[in-house]
Scaffold this motif. Structure first.
Motif, PDB file in Angstrom:
ATOM      1  N   ASN A  23      -8.993 -10.040 -13.749  1.00  0.00           N
ATOM      2  CA  ASN A  23     -10.324  -9.474 -13.955  1.00  0.00           C
ATOM      3  C   ASN A  23     -10.784  -8.605 -12.781  1.00  0.00           C
ATOM      4  OD1 ASN A  23     -10.620 -10.679 -16.466  1.00  0.00           O
ATOM      5  ND2 ASN A  23     -11.385 -12.564 -15.555  1.00  0.00           N
ATOM      6  N   LEU A  24     -10.078  -8.654 -11.669  1.00  0.00           N
ATOM      7  CA  LEU A  24     -10.420  -7.814 -10.526  1.00  0.00           C
ATOM      8  C   LEU A  24      -9.947  -6.393 -10.793  1.00  0.00           C
ATOM      9  CD1 LEU A  24     -11.467  -7.386  -7.637  1.00  0.00           C
ATOM     10  CD2 LEU A  24      -9.200  -8.052  -6.823  1.00  0.00           C
ATOM     11  N   GLU A  25     -10.884  -5.458 -10.803  1.00  0.00           N
ATOM     12  CA  GLU A  25     -10.518  -4.053 -11.015  1.00  0.00           C
ATOM     13  C   GLU A  25      -9.805  -3.522  -9.782  1.00  0.00           C
ATOM     14  OE1 GLU A  25     -14.063  -1.930 -11.942  1.00  0.00           O
ATOM     15  OE2 GLU A  25     -14.278  -2.885 -13.885  1.00  0.00           O
ATOM     16  N   ARG A  26      -8.756  -2.771 -10.017  1.00  0.00           N
ATOM     17  CA  ARG A  26      -7.979  -2.189  -8.925  1.00  0.00           C
ATOM     18  C   ARG A  26      -7.541  -0.787  -9.286  1.00  0.00           C
ATOM     19  NH1 ARG A  26      -4.670  -7.189  -8.725  1.00  0.00           N
ATOM     20  NH2 ARG A  26      -6.156  -7.928 -10.214  1.00  0.00           N
ATOM     21  N   PHE A  27      -7.247  -0.012  -8.290  1.00  0.00           N
ATOM     22  CA  PHE A  27      -6.796   1.358  -8.446  1.00  0.00           C
ATOM     23  C   PHE A  27      -5.406   1.421  -7.841  1.00  0.00           C
ATOM     24  CE2 PHE A  27      -6.345   5.738  -6.989  1.00  0.00           C
ATOM     25  CZ  PHE A  27      -6.702   6.421  -8.129  1.00  0.00           C
ATOM     26  N   MET A  28      -4.460   1.972  -8.580  1.00  0.00           N
ATOM     27  CA  MET A  28      -3.089   2.043  -8.085  1.00  0.00           C
ATOM     28  C   MET A  28      -2.794   3.409  -7.485  1.00  0.00           C
ATOM     29  SD  MET A  28      -1.893  -0.962  -8.710  1.00  0.00           S
ATOM     30  CE  MET A  28      -0.144  -0.765  -8.423  1.00  0.00           C
ATOM     31  N   ILE A  29      -2.238   3.389  -6.299  1.00  0.00           N
ATOM     32  CA  ILE A  29      -1.715   4.593  -5.651  1.00  0.00           C
ATOM     33  C   ILE A  29      -0.228   4.326  -5.484  1.00  0.00           C
ATOM     34  CG2 ILE A  29      -1.736   6.052  -3.615  1.00  0.00           C
ATOM     35  CD1 ILE A  29      -4.659   5.336  -3.207  1.00  0.00           C
ATOM     36  N   GLY A  30       0.551   4.889  -6.374  1.00  0.00           N
ATOM     37  CA  GLY A  30       1.969   4.550  -6.410  1.00  0.00           C
ATOM     38  C   GLY A  30       2.102   3.095  -6.811  1.00  0.00           C
ATOM     39  N   ARG A  31       2.710   2.294  -5.947  1.00  0.00           N
ATOM     40  CA  ARG A  31       2.848   0.861  -6.213  1.00  0.00           C
ATOM     41  C   ARG A  31       1.872   0.028  -5.390  1.00  0.00           C
ATOM     42  NH1 ARG A  31       9.204  -0.137  -5.804  1.00  0.00           N
ATOM     43  NH2 ARG A  31       8.390  -1.014  -3.899  1.00  0.00           N
ATOM     44  N   GLN A  32       0.937   0.682  -4.708  1.00  0.00           N
ATOM     45  CA  GLN A  32      -0.005  -0.033  -3.859  1.00  0.00           C
ATOM     46  C   GLN A  32      -1.373  -0.118  -4.518  1.00  0.00           C
ATOM     47  OE1 GLN A  32       0.005   1.852  -0.042  1.00  0.00           O
ATOM     48  NE2 GLN A  32       2.103   1.261   0.395  1.00  0.00           N
TER      49      GLN A  32
ATOM     50  N   PRO B 166     -13.434   2.569   4.233  1.00  0.00           N
ATOM     51  CA  PRO B 166     -13.200   3.724   3.354  1.00  0.00           C
ATOM     52  C   PRO B 166     -13.563   3.361   1.923  1.00  0.00           C
ATOM     53  CG  PRO B 166     -11.131   2.663   3.904  1.00  0.00           C
ATOM     54  CD  PRO B 166     -12.200   1.973   4.706  1.00  0.00           C
ATOM     55  N   TYR B 167     -13.603   4.323   1.042  1.00  0.00           N
ATOM     56  CA  TYR B 167     -13.957   4.066  -0.353  1.00  0.00           C
ATOM     57  C   TYR B 167     -12.923   3.169  -1.034  1.00  0.00           C
ATOM     58  CZ  TYR B 167     -15.537   4.645  -5.115  1.00  0.00           C
ATOM     59  OH  TYR B 167     -15.987   4.382  -6.389  1.00  0.00           O
ATOM     60  N   LEU B 168     -11.647   3.446  -0.838  1.00  0.00           N
ATOM     61  CA  LEU B 168     -10.580   2.615  -1.401  1.00  0.00           C
ATOM     62  C   LEU B 168     -10.014   1.726  -0.300  1.00  0.00           C
ATOM     63  CD1 LEU B 168      -8.699   5.237  -3.600  1.00  0.00           C
ATOM     64  CD2 LEU B 168     -10.232   3.406  -4.367  1.00  0.00           C
ATOM     65  N   LEU B 169     -10.128   0.416  -0.519  1.00  0.00           N
ATOM     66  CA  LEU B 169      -9.714  -0.549   0.491  1.00  0.00           C
ATOM     67  C   LEU B 169      -8.313  -1.079   0.215  1.00  0.00           C
ATOM     68  CD1 LEU B 169     -12.969  -2.728   0.559  1.00  0.00           C
ATOM     69  CD2 LEU B 169     -12.423  -0.771   1.985  1.00  0.00           C
ATOM     70  N   THR B 170      -7.558  -1.291   1.280  1.00  0.00           N
ATOM     71  CA  THR B 170      -6.275  -1.977   1.167  1.00  0.00           C
ATOM     72  C   THR B 170      -6.548  -3.467   0.991  1.00  0.00           C
ATOM     73  OG1 THR B 170      -6.120  -2.379   3.540  1.00  0.00           O
ATOM     74  CG2 THR B 170      -5.167  -0.302   2.712  1.00  0.00           C
ATOM     75  N   ARG B 171      -5.530  -4.244   0.750  1.00  0.00           N
ATOM     76  CA  ARG B 171      -5.712  -5.688   0.605  1.00  0.00           C
ATOM     77  C   ARG B 171      -6.238  -6.300   1.898  1.00  0.00           C
ATOM     78  NH1 ARG B 171      -1.542  -8.556   3.068  1.00  0.00           N
ATOM     79  NH2 ARG B 171      -1.586 -10.698   2.376  1.00  0.00           N
ATOM     80  N   GLU B 172      -5.774  -5.809   3.042  1.00  0.00           N
ATOM     81  CA  GLU B 172      -6.251  -6.315   4.326  1.00  0.00           C
ATOM     82  C   GLU B 172      -7.726  -5.980   4.532  1.00  0.00           C
ATOM     83  OE1 GLU B 172      -3.438  -4.497   4.006  1.00  0.00           O
ATOM     84  OE2 GLU B 172      -1.886  -5.957   4.511  1.00  0.00           O
ATOM     85  N   GLN B 173      -8.113  -4.752   4.208  1.00  0.00           N
ATOM     86  CA  GLN B 173      -9.517  -4.351   4.343  1.00  0.00           C
ATOM     87  C   GLN B 173     -10.398  -5.115   3.360  1.00  0.00           C
ATOM     88  OE1 GLN B 173      -8.692  -0.206   3.683  1.00  0.00           O
ATOM     89  NE2 GLN B 173      -9.045   0.304   5.843  1.00  0.00           N
ATOM     90  N   ALA B 174      -9.910  -5.315   2.140  1.00  0.00           N
ATOM     91  CA  ALA B 174     -10.674  -6.052   1.137  1.00  0.00           C
ATOM     92  C   ALA B 174     -10.894  -7.492   1.583  1.00  0.00           C
ATOM     93  CB  ALA B 174      -9.958  -6.009  -0.208  1.00  0.00           C
TER      94      ALA B 174
END
Length: 62
Positions: free
Chosen positions: A36-45, A8-16
């Motif tokens: 330095n790793l860019e991340r996107f927050m969905i709630g606390r995830q 998917p476009y947004l990966l979980t830590r397991e998918q990443a």
């Protein structure tokens, strides 16, 4: 990019970690811990894009 079809476009830590070919614990210790790793927050995830992971790896390669 051909490899994106399996993720998917947004990966979980397991998918990443699967995309990068590393164990999730190694992902947490060596990659996710770096600010330095860019991340996107969905709630606390946290979620990651393939582009941000690829950019991070290229920028931190020795």
């Amino acid at each position: 990019m051909e490899y994106q079809n399996n993720f998917p476009y947004l990966l979980t830590r397991e998918q990443a970690s699967k995309f990068l070919g590393v164990d999730p614990k190694s992902f947490d210790k060596f990659i996710r811990a770096n600010n330095n790793l860019e991340r996107f927050m969905i709630g606390r995830q946290e979620r990651y894009t393939i582009e941000s992971l690829s950019h991070f790896i290229k920028a931190n390669s020795i």
